[in-house]
Design an enzyme around this catalytic site. Structure first.
Site, PDB file in Angstrom:
ATOM      1  N   CYS A 148     -38.790  33.176  -4.008  1.00  0.00           N
ATOM      2  CA  CYS A 148     -37.796  32.928  -2.971  1.00  0.00           C
ATOM      3  C   CYS A 148     -38.292  31.750  -2.152  1.00  0.00           C
ATOM      4  O   CYS A 148     -38.986  30.879  -2.674  1.00  0.00           O
ATOM      5  CB  CYS A 148     -37.558  34.177  -2.120  1.00  0.00           C
ATOM      6  SG  CYS A 148     -39.007  34.748  -1.228  1.00  0.00           S
ATOM      7  N   ILE A 149     -38.006  31.685  -0.883  1.00  0.00           N
ATOM      8  CA  ILE A 149     -38.356  30.517  -0.087  1.00  0.00           C
ATOM      9  C   ILE A 149     -39.856  30.363   0.077  1.00  0.00           C
ATOM     10  O   ILE A 149     -40.392  29.254   0.024  1.00  0.00           O
ATOM     11  CB  ILE A 149     -37.679  30.595   1.293  1.00  0.00           C
ATOM     12  CG1 ILE A 149     -36.157  30.560   1.131  1.00  0.00           C
ATOM     13  CG2 ILE A 149     -38.108  29.436   2.188  1.00  0.00           C
ATOM     14  CD1 ILE A 149     -35.401  30.723   2.422  1.00  0.00           C
TER      15      ILE A 149
END
Length: 525
Positions: A467-468
């Site tokens: 994810c980020i």
């Protein structure tokens, strides 16, 4: 053993599902900025105050930005229906995305069939009771984001089952990946016939959650803000956020003649409506403004406390680490690089941080601040606060952020010194500090190979995504994961969800590590 495997699969599924939300949400956040700038500079109030902007060319540009900014708002359910199967698919992601679109269209066409043959479309009273709305040009029940999520999950499961499906030789053309949109269309066509019977129960459940939250009054935003932070370490906060932003749980209002549900949907609808001159405080209380005390003031204060509490000889080594975390937090609204510096060494301190974040949400709502959007960063503050005029009470944000800065600094400094918390720079051995900084900054290549080895090698990894800020993995044998080595290579922390699922927090450069690991795994396959 079977129940344990099922649990591991469930964790992996929810991690992956939450990650797929980020694709449409990222576009939504950017579209919101376009919408905010365009609507602000094309408003009559700003044109009167700043006549320089009241020129045809500039106004055409701002109106264009407003129109383009609506793309994610108008078509968001479609984007979720496409993004979820695309994100969950291991192979043939393009086919999965196309099947999501086909399945979503089939669902609404089947609902339209039911509504037509039962005469519901001929009665205005029945249309309203069923929540009929035009979806992709088809009169259907407005199932919103939840309907799109259900479609995405069903299509993802069908894709995993049938993308290698073999048909008889005479029908071989329709086999393999080509069969996925076919089976998706048929399946969702049948599901669409069931939706009119079961949707009222779904809607009632979501409305019930909304009534509980709004019934809590000023404590509703507090519960939301605290819950989001507490769910963040295990990656499930996206689900709570999506529920409030996009469903009836976040409220339902009539804006410019349209019924709109979800806090963020309502805000964007008000932003694009010329008849609305002030945003609804009960809606924005769940949006960007609630994050701003912590993001713009609190966490930077915590970073300064960690810097001052570090050993003098180590402060120079951790300065870049803390500064990069502060910049990511203030400018990008990305908090994990700072939060994971103390999450694992002081869970109680993280709980205090979650409560203070919730209090920030509650206070902004009580003060009547009305700043929307998603990120809570300096960009949201300027675009959706300052540029929208003093009616948003944006001038209160710096005041509250300054107070939160002082509170966080005091709390963190006291806790770190009183309980001897090993935040960066306080270790007895200087080497881990240097190695941690080197891995986190990642300015001269990554350590994908070393991290892969510390995870037990390619053979131990059954799924890999990111994810980020973190790697999301499932492994065959979690005992082969060397947490100490991962941290020495720059990982901020390791979250073990069960005996197969874990997350490795790397930072904003996680995609570099993931891509390098993916290349190494492919090369050794």
């Amino acid at each position: 053993m079977k129940s344990k495997n099922s649990k591991g699969t469930l964790w992996e599924f929810f991690q992956s599902l939450g990650k797929t939300f980020m694709v449409p949400v990222a576009l939504l956040a950017f579209s919101g900025i376009l919408l905010g700038i365009g609507s602000s500079f094309s408003s009559s109030a700003l044109k009167e105050a700043l006549p320089f902007f009241d020129t045809p060319i500039l106004q055409y540009i701002f109106i264009w930005m407003t129109k383009i900014g609506l793309v994610a708002f108008i078509y968001l359910p479609v984007m979720f229906a496409i993004a979820i199967p695309m994100g969950l698919a291991r192979e043939e992601k393009g086919v999965a995305a196309f099947s999501g679109l086909a399945g979503y269209a089939a669902l609404n066409l089947a609902i339209n069939f039911y509504l037509t043959v039962n005469g519901i479309l001929d009665s205005e009273a029945l249309r309203q009771s069923y929540g009929v709305k035009s979806i992709l040009g088809t009169e259907s029940i407005d199932t919103g984001i939840l309907g799109a999520v259900i479609v995405g999950i069903i299509v993802a499961k069908l894709h995993a089952r049938f993308y290698t499906f073999k048909m008889p030789d005479a029908l071989a053309f329709f086999g393999g990946a080509r069969f996925v949109p076919i089976i998706s269309t048929l399946t969702l066509g049948i599901v669409g016939l069931v939706v009119p019977f079961v949707w009222p129960f779904f809607a009632a459940g979501i409305n019930g959650i909304g009534h509980i939250i709004h019934g809590a009054g000023v404590f509703g935003p507090f519960l939301f803000g605290t819950g989001e932070r507490l769910l963040l370490p295990i990656g499930l906060h996206h689900i709570l956020v999506a529920l409030i932003r996009f469903t009836e749980a976040g409220g339902t209002m009539h804006v410019c003649g349209e019924t709109v549900s979800g806090a963020l949907n309502i805000f964007y609808s008000e932003l694009s409506c010329n008849q609305v001159h002030a945003f609804t405080p009960s809606v924005t209380a769940f949006l960007s403004q609630g994050k701003m005390p912590t993001f713009l003031g609190g966490l930077p204060g915590a970073a300064l406390a960690m810097y001052h509490c570090a050993k003098p000889e180590n402060r120079g080594k951790i300065k870049a680490l803390l500064l990069s975390g502060v910049v990511a937090c203030i400018v990008g609204g990305i908090t994990e690089p700072l939060e994971f510096l103390f999450l694992f060494t002081a869970p109680a301190l993280y709980f205090v941080h979650a409560v203070l974040t919730g209090l920030g949400f509650m206070l902004m709502g009580m003060l009547g601040v009305t700043i929307g959007n998603t990120d809570g960063n300096i960009i949201d503050f300027i675009v959706f606060g300052v540029l929208q005029g003093t009616a948003t009470k944006w001038y209160l944000v710096p005041v509250v952020a300054a107070i939160w800065f002082a509170v966080y600094y005091s709390v963190f400094r006291f806790a770190i010194l009183r309980f001897n918390i090993k935040t960066p720079g306080r270790e007895s051995d200087e080497t881990p500090v240097a190695e941690e900084l080197e891995g986190l900054v990642l300015t001269e290549g990554s350590k994908g190979g070393l991290i892969l080895a510390a995870l037990g090698g390619s053979a131990n990894i059954t799924s890999l995504d990111n994810c980020i800020t973190r790697l999301r993995l499932t492994v065959e044998d979690i005992s082969l994961v060397n947490e100490a080595k991962l941290k020495s290579y720059g990982a901020l922390g390791v979250v073990k969800l069960d005996e197969h699922s874990l997350q490795v927090v790397i930072g904003t450069q996680v995609h570099i590590v993931k891509n390098e690991m993916q290349s190494l795994m492919t090369a050794t396959a």
